[in-house]
Design a protein around this motif. Sequence first.
Motif, PDB file in Angstrom:
ATOM      1  N   SER A  44     -36.236 -36.235  13.784  1.00  0.00           N
ATOM      2  CA  SER A  44     -36.362 -36.192  15.049  1.00  0.00           C
ATOM      3  C   SER A  44     -34.815 -36.512  15.837  1.00  0.00           C
ATOM      4  O   SER A  44     -33.742 -36.973  14.987  1.00  0.00           O
ATOM      5  N   LYS A  45     -34.826 -36.165  17.035  1.00  0.00           N
ATOM      6  CA  LYS A  45     -33.692 -36.729  17.733  1.00  0.00           C
ATOM      7  C   LYS A  45     -33.810 -38.475  17.707  1.00  0.00           C
ATOM      8  O   LYS A  45     -34.613 -38.816  17.716  1.00  0.00           O
ATOM      9  N   SER A  46     -32.633 -38.921  17.752  1.00  0.00           N
ATOM     10  CA  SER A  46     -32.629 -40.460  17.499  1.00  0.00           C
ATOM     11  C   SER A  46     -33.205 -40.962  18.817  1.00  0.00           C
ATOM     12  O   SER A  46     -32.857 -40.830  20.129  1.00  0.00           O
ATOM     13  N   ILE A  72     -17.548 -31.012  18.854  1.00  0.00           N
ATOM     14  CA  ILE A  72     -17.229 -32.479  19.382  1.00  0.00           C
ATOM     15  C   ILE A  72     -18.362 -32.624  20.472  1.00  0.00           C
ATOM     16  O   ILE A  72     -18.553 -31.713  21.282  1.00  0.00           O
ATOM     17  N   ASN A  73     -18.949 -33.817  20.255  1.00  0.00           N
ATOM     18  CA  ASN A  73     -20.013 -34.031  21.328  1.00  0.00           C
ATOM     19  C   ASN A  73     -19.850 -35.381  21.798  1.00  0.00           C
ATOM     20  O   ASN A  73     -19.477 -36.478  21.265  1.00  0.00           O
ATOM     21  N   SER A  74     -20.454 -35.482  23.112  1.00  0.00           N
ATOM     22  CA  SER A  74     -20.367 -36.885  23.674  1.00  0.00           C
ATOM     23  C   SER A  74     -21.732 -36.740  24.543  1.00  0.00           C
ATOM     24  O   SER A  74     -21.951 -37.244  25.730  1.00  0.00           O
ATOM     25  N   GLU A  75     -22.862 -36.649  23.696  1.00  0.00           N
ATOM     26  CA  GLU A  75     -24.084 -36.275  24.392  1.00  0.00           C
ATOM     27  C   GLU A  75     -24.691 -37.789  25.101  1.00  0.00           C
ATOM     28  O   GLU A  75     -25.391 -37.587  26.031  1.00  0.00           O
ATOM     29  N   GLY A  76     -24.598 -38.809  24.338  1.00  0.00           N
ATOM     30  CA  GLY A  76     -25.064 -40.009  24.758  1.00  0.00           C
ATOM     31  C   GLY A  76     -26.338 -40.236  24.618  1.00  0.00           C
ATOM     32  O   GLY A  76     -27.306 -40.903  25.585  1.00  0.00           O
ATOM     33  N   LEU A  77     -27.015 -39.869  23.756  1.00  0.00           N
ATOM     34  CA  LEU A  77     -28.303 -40.087  23.125  1.00  0.00           C
ATOM     35  C   LEU A  77     -29.578 -39.669  24.344  1.00  0.00           C
ATOM     36  O   LEU A  77     -30.319 -40.298  24.612  1.00  0.00           O
ATOM     37  N   PRO A  78     -29.386 -38.310  24.678  1.00  0.00           N
ATOM     38  CA  PRO A  78     -30.535 -37.733  25.504  1.00  0.00           C
ATOM     39  C   PRO A  78     -31.617 -37.678  24.493  1.00  0.00           C
ATOM     40  O   PRO A  78     -31.430 -37.134  23.525  1.00  0.00           O
ATOM     41  N   ASN A  79     -32.909 -38.081  25.033  1.00  0.00           N
ATOM     42  CA  ASN A  79     -33.897 -38.021  24.147  1.00  0.00           C
ATOM     43  C   ASN A  79     -35.079 -38.269  25.036  1.00  0.00           C
ATOM     44  O   ASN A  79     -34.932 -38.899  26.365  1.00  0.00           O
ATOM     45  N   VAL A 138     -32.893 -45.372  10.950  1.00  0.00           N
ATOM     46  CA  VAL A 138     -32.148 -46.171  11.943  1.00  0.00           C
ATOM     47  C   VAL A 138     -30.527 -45.344  12.115  1.00  0.00           C
ATOM     48  O   VAL A 138     -29.900 -45.729  11.028  1.00  0.00           O
ATOM     49  N   ASN A 139     -30.338 -45.207  13.387  1.00  0.00           N
ATOM     50  CA  ASN A 139     -29.064 -44.788  13.510  1.00  0.00           C
ATOM     51  C   ASN A 139     -28.248 -45.946  14.031  1.00  0.00           C
ATOM     52  O   ASN A 139     -28.330 -46.269  14.972  1.00  0.00           O
ATOM     53  N   VAL A 140     -27.052 -46.277  12.929  1.00  0.00           N
ATOM     54  CA  VAL A 140     -26.282 -47.199  13.548  1.00  0.00           C
ATOM     55  C   VAL A 140     -24.988 -46.949  13.799  1.00  0.00           C
ATOM     56  O   VAL A 140     -24.017 -47.592  13.596  1.00  0.00           O
ATOM     57  N   ALA A 141     -24.782 -45.560  14.123  1.00  0.00           N
ATOM     58  CA  ALA A 141     -23.423 -44.851  14.013  1.00  0.00           C
ATOM     59  C   ALA A 141     -23.279 -43.804  15.477  1.00  0.00           C
ATOM     60  O   ALA A 141     -22.211 -43.167  15.145  1.00  0.00           O
ATOM     61  N   CYS A 142     -23.979 -44.035  16.536  1.00  0.00           N
ATOM     62  CA  CYS A 142     -23.795 -43.267  17.646  1.00  0.00           C
ATOM     63  C   CYS A 142     -22.545 -43.743  18.262  1.00  0.00           C
ATOM     64  O   CYS A 142     -22.316 -44.754  18.749  1.00  0.00           O
ATOM     65  N   PRO A 143     -21.484 -42.705  18.289  1.00  0.00           N
ATOM     66  CA  PRO A 143     -20.104 -42.953  19.080  1.00  0.00           C
ATOM     67  C   PRO A 143     -20.070 -42.881  20.454  1.00  0.00           C
ATOM     68  O   PRO A 143     -19.094 -42.958  21.066  1.00  0.00           O
ATOM     69  N   ASN A 144     -21.166 -42.609  21.075  1.00  0.00           N
ATOM     70  CA  ASN A 144     -21.108 -41.956  22.577  1.00  0.00           C
ATOM     71  C   ASN A 144     -21.716 -42.698  23.442  1.00  0.00           C
ATOM     72  O   ASN A 144     -21.973 -42.200  24.684  1.00  0.00           O
ATOM     73  N   VAL A 145     -22.362 -43.944  23.271  1.00  0.00           N
ATOM     74  CA  VAL A 145     -22.868 -44.442  24.221  1.00  0.00           C
ATOM     75  C   VAL A 145     -21.898 -45.664  25.292  1.00  0.00           C
ATOM     76  O   VAL A 145     -21.287 -46.461  24.459  1.00  0.00           O
ATOM     77  N   CYS A 216     -22.785 -38.684   6.691  1.00  0.00           N
ATOM     78  CA  CYS A 216     -22.520 -39.589   7.717  1.00  0.00           C
ATOM     79  C   CYS A 216     -22.687 -39.065   9.033  1.00  0.00           C
ATOM     80  O   CYS A 216     -22.872 -37.862   9.246  1.00  0.00           O
ATOM     81  N   ASN A 217     -22.677 -39.848  10.299  1.00  0.00           N
ATOM     82  CA  ASN A 217     -22.735 -39.498  11.408  1.00  0.00           C
ATOM     83  C   ASN A 217     -21.469 -38.897  11.810  1.00  0.00           C
ATOM     84  O   ASN A 217     -20.413 -38.892  10.973  1.00  0.00           O
ATOM     85  N   THR A 218     -21.167 -38.517  13.094  1.00  0.00           N
ATOM     86  CA  THR A 218     -19.863 -37.722  13.503  1.00  0.00           C
ATOM     87  C   THR A 218     -18.775 -38.795  13.331  1.00  0.00           C
ATOM     88  O   THR A 218     -19.062 -40.087  13.611  1.00  0.00           O
ATOM     89  N   LEU A 219     -17.536 -38.342  13.528  1.00  0.00           N
ATOM     90  CA  LEU A 219     -16.343 -39.265  13.179  1.00  0.00           C
ATOM     91  C   LEU A 219     -15.961 -39.259  14.874  1.00  0.00           C
ATOM     92  O   LEU A 219     -15.732 -38.461  15.472  1.00  0.00           O
TER      93      LEU A 219
END
Length: 336
Positions: A44-46, A72-79, A138-145, A216-219
């Motif tokens: 699923s999406k986080s 390149i994304n900066s979605e910011g965890l839309p879910n 468990v996603n501990v790597a979102c760079p966008n919030v 890994c998650n995105t850089l």
Amino acid sequence: DVDIGCHLAGLHLSSCILNASGPRTNTEQQLLEIARSSAGAVCSKSATLEERSGNDQPRYTEIQLGDRTSSINSEGLPNKGFAAYTEASLLRRLRESAEPAGKPYILSISGLSLQENLRMLDLLLESGSVEHLSAVEVNVACPNVPGKPLVGYDFPQFEAVLKEISAHPVFTANPTLALGFKLPPYLDAPLFDAVAGMLNPLAKSKGGVLGYVVCCNTLGSALAVDVETETTVLHPKGGFGGLGGPVVRYLAMGNVSHFRSRLDESIHVVGCGGVCTGEDAFAHILCGATAVQVATQHRVEGPTCFYRIAEELKDLMRRPAGGKLVGASGGMPKIR
Ligand code: DOR
């Protein structure tokens, strides 16, 4: 025929190629399409506890190098919020649509705090849904919030998160529920040592519950600029975002290999980064990946990519010379 299935943290995947959390994983319709596709699992999406619309637009761009598409994304965890990804009707439809039957469903969570992650695990423990769930990633790597630095780079905080989440009773009450962590990319040997040192005590062979990590998650902190308008391409967070796709494939493979050589054998490594072809997937496997996730290419091509990549991997395995899926059995590329 060639078997490209695998055993990941106690789960059986009929194909070692699955989707990554993120692209095309937000809605029920999208998750059902993955269930019907050749993907080895549905991820699923986080989820956060509450529904989120994410960052302002524009928040996604593609980078074309030859015939390969990076992003390149900066979605910011839309879910849609935790409840939407665990409700009984979704889980039933996923089971009914899954081809083959029994395809694992992985719930990705990315609470905005440790407390929020623990709250989601509490809710899971109380709900009947947990028996139809295969894994929690468990996603501990979102760079966008905005205002939320990466947990996976803040080692004191990361260690507390690892300890508290892996001690949650939902995992002891449901011994077949796998626990995974989606990691950010690391860039230096002492960091791999430090993270492996935090993960290894949680291994099943040490009495813990940790089943796998995703590398890994995105850089983060990638910046695209538009030279015509002399502006950043993306709007949120000053234009910075997470770099994914073929441009990070070699970095992801390096992370897979560094962790495979440092982690307890009972902790599997899932490769994620730049997989567009069966050859890319096999390269990740040679670096030590048990399974391989596809993100940017899934977004670009749609869920038929899982069939194509799986068939390309099978063709490679049919080569007369070599072609064993080594992965978690300790395979490493030989040093030339
Ligand atoms: O690159 C990413 N984008 N990684 C994440 O973990 C979350 C996602 C987003 O929603 O921003």
